[in-house]
Design a protein around this motif. Structure first.
Motif, PDB file in Angstrom:
ATOM      1  N   ARG A 291      -2.808   9.190   0.702  1.00  0.00           N
ATOM      2  CA  ARG A 291      -3.695   9.516   1.814  1.00  0.00           C
ATOM      3  C   ARG A 291      -3.022  10.535   2.738  1.00  0.00           C
ATOM      4  N   MET A 292      -1.722  10.388   2.956  1.00  0.00           N
ATOM      5  CA  MET A 292      -0.987  11.354   3.764  1.00  0.00           C
ATOM      6  C   MET A 292      -1.106  12.746   3.150  1.00  0.00           C
ATOM      7  N   GLY A 293      -0.950  12.815   1.840  1.00  0.00           N
ATOM      8  CA  GLY A 293      -1.088  14.101   1.147  1.00  0.00           C
ATOM      9  C   GLY A 293      -2.475  14.696   1.315  1.00  0.00           C
ATOM     10  N   GLU A 294      -3.488  13.849   1.247  1.00  0.00           N
ATOM     11  CA  GLU A 294      -4.860  14.334   1.442  1.00  0.00           C
ATOM     12  C   GLU A 294      -5.046  14.878   2.856  1.00  0.00           C
TER      13      GLU A 294
ATOM     14  N   LEU B 292      -3.668  -0.659   7.726  1.00  0.00           N
ATOM     15  CA  LEU B 292      -3.468  -1.867   8.523  1.00  0.00           C
ATOM     16  C   LEU B 292      -4.757  -2.673   8.575  1.00  0.00           C
ATOM     17  N   THR B 293      -5.890  -1.983   8.421  1.00  0.00           N
ATOM     18  CA  THR B 293      -7.193  -2.650   8.501  1.00  0.00           C
ATOM     19  C   THR B 293      -7.989  -2.573   7.209  1.00  0.00           C
ATOM     20  N   THR B 294      -7.502  -1.828   6.242  1.00  0.00           N
ATOM     21  CA  THR B 294      -8.218  -1.626   4.985  1.00  0.00           C
ATOM     22  C   THR B 294      -7.290  -1.928   3.824  1.00  0.00           C
TER      23      THR B 294
ATOM     24  N   ALA C 297       0.794  -1.233   0.000  1.00  0.00           N
ATOM     25  CA  ALA C 297       0.000   0.000   0.000  1.00  0.00           C
ATOM     26  C   ALA C 297       0.823   1.278   0.000  1.00  0.00           C
ATOM     27  N   ARG C 298       2.085   1.231  -0.400  1.00  0.00           N
ATOM     28  CA  ARG C 298       2.942   2.413  -0.292  1.00  0.00           C
ATOM     29  C   ARG C 298       2.376   3.663  -0.975  1.00  0.00           C
ATOM     30  N   LEU C 299       1.940   3.532  -2.208  1.00  0.00           N
ATOM     31  CA  LEU C 299       1.417   4.710  -2.917  1.00  0.00           C
ATOM     32  C   LEU C 299       0.110   5.195  -2.296  1.00  0.00           C
TER      33      LEU C 299
END
Length: 116
Positions: free
Chosen positions: A49-52, A83-85, A42-44
């Motif tokens: 998501r961090m950017g959002e 971790l959950t999704t 899930a790196r990208l």
């Protein structure tokens, strides 16, 4: 297995983050542990998501330790989400969002309109 990194945070953490070349560098710069198995999948999605989440943060002009702490919290929040999704469930990217949209019904053309 988790990876732990503890490099020096630069005075301008945002400059360092902008020059990071990998997700692992983000985690290293912000001194966060991660599971390589999660990051490999899930790196990208995590970075997107961090950017959002960062859009909602006002980091400009903050002292470096506070800016780094906010960035760290945002990356940790994004990482924990995955971790959950799964990336497919989270649908961070447009291609995944539109992949589940119901197909549009074909345009209706009345038979009479064809005869004209």
């Amino acid at each position: 297995m988790t990876c732990t990194h503890t490099p020096d945070l630069a005075p301008d953490v945002m400059t360092k983050l902008r020059s990071a070349g990998s997700a692992e560098e983000f985690f290293a710069l912000l001194q966060l542990d991660y599971d390589p198995k999660v990051l490999n999948v899930a790196r990208l999605h995590i970075l997107k998501r961090m950017g959002e989440y960062l859009v909602g943060e006002d980091i400009d002009g903050l002292p470096a330790p506070i800016a780094a702490a906010r960035c760290r919290a945002v990356l940790e929040r994004a990482y924990e989400e995955f971790l959950t999704t799964t990336p497919l469930e989270a649908r961070v990217f447009k291609v995944l969002k539109t992949a589940v949209e119901p197909p549009k019904p074909p345009a209706f053309v009345p038979f009479d309109a064809l005869l004209k």
